[in-house]
Design a protein around this motif. Structure first.
Motif, PDB file in Angstrom:
ATOM      1  N   LEU A 161       0.848  -1.186   0.000  1.00  0.00           N
ATOM      2  CA  LEU A 161       0.000   0.000   0.000  1.00  0.00           C
ATOM      3  C   LEU A 161       0.886   1.238   0.000  1.00  0.00           C
ATOM      4  O   LEU A 161       1.754   1.393   0.863  1.00  0.00           O
ATOM      5  N   TYR A 162       0.674   2.117  -0.994  1.00  0.00           N
ATOM      6  CA  TYR A 162       1.394   3.389  -1.061  1.00  0.00           C
ATOM      7  C   TYR A 162       0.382   4.514  -0.944  1.00  0.00           C
ATOM      8  O   TYR A 162      -0.644   4.523  -1.636  1.00  0.00           O
ATOM      9  N   GLN A 163       0.663   5.470  -0.054  1.00  0.00           N
ATOM     10  CA  GLN A 163      -0.215   6.608   0.131  1.00  0.00           C
ATOM     11  C   GLN A 163       0.592   7.903   0.130  1.00  0.00           C
ATOM     12  O   GLN A 163       1.672   7.971   0.722  1.00  0.00           O
ATOM     13  N   ARG A 164       0.057   8.889  -0.545  1.00  0.00           N
ATOM     14  CA  ARG A 164       0.647  10.232  -0.513  1.00  0.00           C
ATOM     15  C   ARG A 164      -0.481  11.238  -0.471  1.00  0.00           C
ATOM     16  O   ARG A 164      -1.347  11.259  -1.347  1.00  0.00           O
ATOM     17  N   TYR A 165      -0.460  12.038   0.559  1.00  0.00           N
ATOM     18  CA  TYR A 165      -1.500  13.044   0.737  1.00  0.00           C
ATOM     19  C   TYR A 165      -0.828  14.410   0.729  1.00  0.00           C
ATOM     20  O   TYR A 165      -0.185  14.814   1.698  1.00  0.00           O
ATOM     21  N   GLY A 166      -0.930  15.096  -0.400  1.00  0.00           N
ATOM     22  CA  GLY A 166      -0.309  16.403  -0.544  1.00  0.00           C
ATOM     23  C   GLY A 166      -1.297  17.507  -0.200  1.00  0.00           C
ATOM     24  O   GLY A 166      -2.448  17.490  -0.646  1.00  0.00           O
ATOM     25  N   THR A 167      -0.864  18.456   0.594  1.00  0.00           N
ATOM     26  CA  THR A 167      -1.719  19.581   0.968  1.00  0.00           C
ATOM     27  C   THR A 167      -0.968  20.890   0.778  1.00  0.00           C
ATOM     28  O   THR A 167       0.267  20.932   0.770  1.00  0.00           O
ATOM     29  N   SER A 168      -1.714  21.956   0.632  1.00  0.00           N
ATOM     30  CA  SER A 168      -1.145  23.295   0.572  1.00  0.00           C
ATOM     31  C   SER A 168      -2.189  24.252   1.126  1.00  0.00           C
ATOM     32  O   SER A 168      -3.354  24.198   0.733  1.00  0.00           O
ATOM     33  N   ALA A 169      -1.777  25.094   2.055  1.00  0.00           N
ATOM     34  CA  ALA A 169      -2.721  26.010   2.685  1.00  0.00           C
ATOM     35  C   ALA A 169      -2.042  27.336   2.999  1.00  0.00           C
ATOM     36  O   ALA A 169      -0.848  27.377   3.314  1.00  0.00           O
ATOM     37  N   ILE A 170      -2.813  28.399   2.944  1.00  0.00           N
ATOM     38  CA  ILE A 170      -2.283  29.732   3.253  1.00  0.00           C
ATOM     39  C   ILE A 170      -2.580  30.133   4.694  1.00  0.00           C
ATOM     40  O   ILE A 170      -2.102  31.153   5.174  1.00  0.00           O
ATOM     41  N   VAL A 171      -3.366  29.285   5.378  1.00  0.00           N
ATOM     42  CA  VAL A 171      -3.676  29.522   6.786  1.00  0.00           C
ATOM     43  C   VAL A 171      -2.927  28.481   7.615  1.00  0.00           C
ATOM     44  O   VAL A 171      -3.054  27.284   7.382  1.00  0.00           O
ATOM     45  N   ALA A 172      -2.141  28.934   8.592  1.00  0.00           N
ATOM     46  CA  ALA A 172      -1.397  28.037   9.470  1.00  0.00           C
ATOM     47  C   ALA A 172      -1.701  28.396  10.915  1.00  0.00           C
ATOM     48  O   ALA A 172      -1.396  29.502  11.362  1.00  0.00           O
ATOM     49  N   PHE A 173      -2.343  27.485  11.604  1.00  0.00           N
ATOM     50  CA  PHE A 173      -2.708  27.715  13.004  1.00  0.00           C
ATOM     51  C   PHE A 173      -3.563  28.982  13.107  1.00  0.00           C
ATOM     52  O   PHE A 173      -4.691  29.010  12.675  1.00  0.00           O
ATOM     53  N   ASP A 174      -3.007  30.077  13.637  1.00  0.00           N
ATOM     54  CA  ASP A 174      -3.807  31.287  13.836  1.00  0.00           C
ATOM     55  C   ASP A 174      -3.311  32.462  13.004  1.00  0.00           C
ATOM     56  O   ASP A 174      -3.552  33.623  13.339  1.00  0.00           O
ATOM     57  N   GLU A 175      -2.625  32.186  11.893  1.00  0.00           N
ATOM     58  CA  GLU A 175      -2.122  33.278  11.075  1.00  0.00           C
ATOM     59  C   GLU A 175      -2.309  32.984   9.595  1.00  0.00           C
ATOM     60  O   GLU A 175      -2.443  31.834   9.173  1.00  0.00           O
ATOM     61  N   VAL A 176      -2.342  34.050   8.803  1.00  0.00           N
ATOM     62  CA  VAL A 176      -2.422  33.941   7.348  1.00  0.00           C
ATOM     63  C   VAL A 176      -1.029  34.172   6.785  1.00  0.00           C
ATOM     64  O   VAL A 176      -0.377  35.183   7.089  1.00  0.00           O
ATOM     65  N   LEU A 177      -0.541  33.223   5.990  1.00  0.00           N
ATOM     66  CA  LEU A 177       0.817  33.295   5.454  1.00  0.00           C
ATOM     67  C   LEU A 177       0.865  34.183   4.222  1.00  0.00           C
ATOM     68  O   LEU A 177      -0.153  34.474   3.587  1.00  0.00           O
ATOM     69  N   GLU A 178       2.071  34.588   3.863  1.00  0.00           N
ATOM     70  CA  GLU A 178       2.247  35.400   2.660  1.00  0.00           C
ATOM     71  C   GLU A 178       2.033  34.574   1.404  1.00  0.00           C
ATOM     72  O   GLU A 178       1.604  35.092   0.367  1.00  0.00           O
ATOM     73  N   ALA A 179       2.350  33.273   1.476  1.00  0.00           N
ATOM     74  CA  ALA A 179       2.180  32.376   0.329  1.00  0.00           C
ATOM     75  C   ALA A 179       1.769  31.006   0.860  1.00  0.00           C
ATOM     76  O   ALA A 179       2.073  30.668   2.008  1.00  0.00           O
ATOM     77  N   PRO A 180       1.085  30.211   0.056  1.00  0.00           N
ATOM     78  CA  PRO A 180       0.675  28.877   0.513  1.00  0.00           C
ATOM     79  C   PRO A 180       1.873  28.024   0.919  1.00  0.00           C
ATOM     80  O   PRO A 180       2.917  28.035   0.252  1.00  0.00           O
ATOM     81  N   ALA A 181       1.732  27.279   2.015  1.00  0.00           N
ATOM     82  CA  ALA A 181       2.792  26.391   2.504  1.00  0.00           C
ATOM     83  C   ALA A 181       2.394  24.950   2.221  1.00  0.00           C
ATOM     84  O   ALA A 181       1.312  24.519   2.622  1.00  0.00           O
ATOM     85  N   PRO A 182       3.258  24.204   1.531  1.00  0.00           N
ATOM     86  CA  PRO A 182       2.932  22.803   1.238  1.00  0.00           C
ATOM     87  C   PRO A 182       3.310  21.882   2.398  1.00  0.00           C
ATOM     88  O   PRO A 182       4.327  22.083   3.064  1.00  0.00           O
ATOM     89  N   THR A 183       2.501  20.876   2.630  1.00  0.00           N
ATOM     90  CA  THR A 183       2.789  19.829   3.606  1.00  0.00           C
ATOM     91  C   THR A 183       2.346  18.502   3.011  1.00  0.00           C
ATOM     92  O   THR A 183       1.200  18.373   2.588  1.00  0.00           O
ATOM     93  N   ASP A 184       3.268  17.542   2.965  1.00  0.00           N
ATOM     94  CA  ASP A 184       2.980  16.238   2.369  1.00  0.00           C
ATOM     95  C   ASP A 184       3.067  15.139   3.421  1.00  0.00           C
ATOM     96  O   ASP A 184       3.900  15.192   4.331  1.00  0.00           O
ATOM     97  N   PHE A 185       2.210  14.149   3.270  1.00  0.00           N
ATOM     98  CA  PHE A 185       2.214  12.959   4.114  1.00  0.00           C
ATOM     99  C   PHE A 185       2.384  11.754   3.185  1.00  0.00           C
ATOM    100  O   PHE A 185       1.517  11.487   2.357  1.00  0.00           O
TER     101      PHE A 185
END
Length: 230
Positions: free
Chosen positions: A26-50
Motif C-alpha cells: 500500500l502506497y499513500q501520498r496526501y499532498g496539501t497546501s494552505a495559506i492559513v497556518a494555526f492562527d495566522e495567514v501566510l504570505e504564500a501557501p505552505a505545502p505539507t505532504d504525508f
C-alpha cells in the motif's frame, strides 16, 4: 482561501498470493497546501505532504489439524508532515523506517482449550531527528506473548501476558485476564488488563525524561435479560 488551498491524495494498493503465501503493498501520498497556518495567514501557501509505504508478507503452515503457524514480515516507510523548504518556519523533513517480524502459533490442545503464543522483533530507524538533519536514531524492541482461551461448562477464560524489551526503555510485563459466565438470564464479565507502549521516535526526541505509557484497566459487567427483546 480561493486558489490558495490544495488537496492532492494518491493511493495505490496491490496484492498477490499463492496458496497461503500473501504479499500486499500500500502506497499513500496526501499532498496539501494552505495559506492559513494555526492562527495566522501566510504570505504564500505552505505545502505539507504525508507519504508512506506499507508492505506485508505472510504465510500459514498447518503441520497438524490442531496446529497453525503464521509468520509475518512488515515494512513501513513514512515521511509525515513533510515540508522540505529549509527556509520555511514549518520545515520538517524526517524519515522513519520500521521493520517488524512476527511468528504466531495456535494450538487447539483440547476441544475446550486453545493456546496461542508468539515472538516479535521490531526495528525502528529515523533520519533527520536531531538538531543536525543528518542525525539518525535506531531502536529495537523484542517481545514474546502467550494466551490461553478456554470455553468450558464452568467459566470461560481468556488469560494472557506479553513481555518485551525495548533498547531504550528496558523491560515490561503486561498480563490480561478475562472471565465470562452465564447463569440463565444473567451474564457476567470480569476483566483485568495492563498495557505498555514504548515512546515513538518523536516522543523520545523530546528529551531524557520521556517515559513509556502504562495503563491498568479493571472492568466488571453484568447483564440481566428480562425477557425477549429486553
Amino acid at each position: 482561501l480561493g486558489g490558495n488551498s490544495r488537496l492532492d491524495p494518491t493511493m495505490v494498493q496491490a496484492g498477490v498470493g499463492y496458496k497461503d503465501l500473501q504479499l500486499s503493498v500500500l502506497y499513500q501520498r496526501y499532498g496539501t497546501s494552505a495559506i492559513v497556518a494555526f492562527d495566522e495567514v501566510l504570505e504564500a501557501p505552505a505545502p505539507t505532504d504525508f507519504e508512506s509505504l506499507h508492505a506485508e508478507l505472510s504465510d500459514r503452515f498447518r503441520p497438524d489439524e490442531r496446529v497453525e503457524i503464521i509468520p509475518r514480515l512488515n515494512l513501513t516507510f513514512s515521511k509525515p508532515f513533510s515540508d522540505s523548504d529549509q527556509g520555511s518556519p514549518f520545515f520538517y523533513d524526517k524519515e522513519v523506517l520500521r521493520l517488524r517480524g512476527r511468528t504466531l502459533a495456535r494450538w487447539a490442545a483440547l476441544d475446550w482449550l486453545q493456546l496461542t503464543g508468539g515472538v516479535e522483533v521490531t526495528s525502528d530507524q529515523g533520519w533527520g531527528i536531531g538538531p543536525e538533519e543528518a542525525d539518525s536514531v535506531s531502536y529495537v524492541n523484542l517481545a514474546g506473548f502467550v494466551e490461553a482461551f478456554s470455553v468450558n461448562p464452568f467459566i470461560n477464560v481468556v488469560a494472557g501476558a506479553r513481555v518485551e524489551n525495548h533498547s531504550a526503555f528496558g523491560e515490561s510485563f503486561v498480563p490480561r485476564l478475562v472471565l465470562l459466565r452465564s447463569f440463565g438470564p444473567f451474564s457476567g464479565k470480569a476483566l483485568f488488563s495492563r498495557a505498555f507502549r514504548a515512546p515513538s521516535i518523536e516522543n523520545i526526541s523530546l528529551g531524557a525524561d520521556v517515559r513509556p505509557e502504562r495503563t491498568t484497566v479493571l472492568e466488571l459487567e453484568g447483564t440481566l435479560r428480562m425477557g425477549e427483546g429486553q
